[in-house]
Design an enzyme around this catalytic site. Structure first.
Site, short mmCIF file in Angstrom:
data_model
loop_
_atom_site.label_atom_id
_atom_site.label_comp_id
_atom_site.label_asym_id
_atom_site.label_seq_id
_atom_site.Cartn_x
_atom_site.Cartn_y
_atom_site.Cartn_z
N GLU A 94 51.50 44.99 32.18
CA GLU A 94 52.19 46.22 32.60
C GLU A 94 53.70 46.16 32.37
O GLU A 94 54.40 47.14 32.62
CB GLU A 94 51.90 46.50 34.07
CG GLU A 94 50.46 46.86 34.33
CD GLU A 94 50.20 47.25 35.78
OE1 GLU A 94 51.15 47.61 36.51
OE2 GLU A 94 49.02 47.19 36.19
N CYS A 127 45.73 46.56 43.41
CA CYS A 127 46.13 45.58 44.42
C CYS A 127 46.94 44.43 43.80
O CYS A 127 47.68 43.75 44.51
CB CYS A 127 44.91 45.04 45.16
SG CYS A 127 43.59 44.44 44.11
N HIS A 128 46.84 44.24 42.48
CA HIS A 128 47.62 43.20 41.80
C HIS A 128 49.12 43.51 41.82
O HIS A 128 49.93 42.63 41.57
CB HIS A 128 47.11 43.00 40.36
CG HIS A 128 47.22 44.22 39.51
ND1 HIS A 128 46.28 45.23 39.53
CD2 HIS A 128 48.17 44.60 38.61
CE1 HIS A 128 46.64 46.17 38.68
NE2 HIS A 128 47.77 45.82 38.11
N ASN A 138 40.07 45.02 48.60
CA ASN A 138 39.98 46.20 47.74
C ASN A 138 38.76 46.05 46.83
O ASN A 138 38.71 45.13 46.02
CB ASN A 138 41.26 46.32 46.91
CG ASN A 138 41.17 47.32 45.80
OD1 ASN A 138 40.34 48.22 45.79
ND2 ASN A 138 42.04 47.17 44.81
N TYR A 149 53.82 43.58 50.73
CA TYR A 149 52.90 43.84 51.85
C TYR A 149 53.67 44.49 52.99
O TYR A 149 53.16 45.40 53.64
CB TYR A 149 52.25 42.53 52.32
CG TYR A 149 51.33 41.92 51.31
CD1 TYR A 149 50.00 42.35 51.20
CD2 TYR A 149 51.76 40.92 50.44
CE1 TYR A 149 49.15 41.80 50.26
CE2 TYR A 149 50.92 40.37 49.50
CZ TYR A 149 49.61 40.81 49.41
OH TYR A 149 48.77 40.26 48.48
#
Length: 179
Positions: free
Chosen positions: A163, A136-137, A128, A100
């Site tokens: 991922e 956003c994850h 989002n 962030y």
């Protein structure tokens, strides 16, 4: 009038929303802020071409591929500030995370300011409306905490694992998060 459809994913049922041309929403079942940007009436439409594109994108994503965000017409609804944060989210590479604070630094630079609140950025990230596609994850706390995912921390972990993110230095905080 908005149109919606459902998509059965490995992490649960997903609702997709469109203005007829663009994806304007993607929410996991039970997600915080689910559908909050749908101000108009909506109807179900499983045959909308943009939904077919989005479902193909999601099929590729959940198959472990890295489909390009630019392949989809997106039009998230939100303030100018939120739109700017979501554009930064789109730049986070598949399989990587940012903090962030890093997003706040980029926002401050883009806005010609010396600082930007990480909490303000966190609020925009948390709201989002096109989860997963606008990733956003992939945002974590500066200390490696997996925090602030409106779709739930178990789903955030599943998406990051899918991922191939190195989870070694990431952890679930013992206390709840503000988002």
């Amino acid at each position: 009038m908005y149109e919606i459809t459902k998509y059965a994913s490995p992490i649960g049922m997903i609702t997709l929303a469109s203005d007829g041309q663009n994806v304007i929403g993607l929410w996991l079942e039970g997600q915080k802020y689910h559908g909050e940007t749908l101000f108009e009436e909506w109807v179900e439409n499983d045959r909308l071409p943009v939904f077919e594109l989005a479902k193909q994108w999601l099929d590729q994503y959940f198959a472990g591929e890295a489909p390009a965000i630019a392949d989809l017409p997106l039009a998230p609804i939100g303030s100018e500030f939120r739109q700017a944060v979501w554009k930064i989210l789109e730049e986070i590479p598949y399989g990587q995370v940012v903090t962030y604070g890093q997003i706040a630094e980029k926002m401050a630079l883009d806005m010609g300011r010396s600082t930007m609140s990480s909490q303000a950025v966190g609020g925009a990230v948390g709201h989002n409306p096109i989860s997963i596609i606008i990733p956003c994850h992939r945002v974590v706390g500066s200390d490696g905490s997996l925090t602030g995912y409106a779709g739930g921390l178990p789903n955030k972990i599943k998406l990051l694992t899918l991922e191939g993110v190195d989870m070694t230095d990431l952890y679930v905080p013992k206390q709840g998060t503000a988002l």
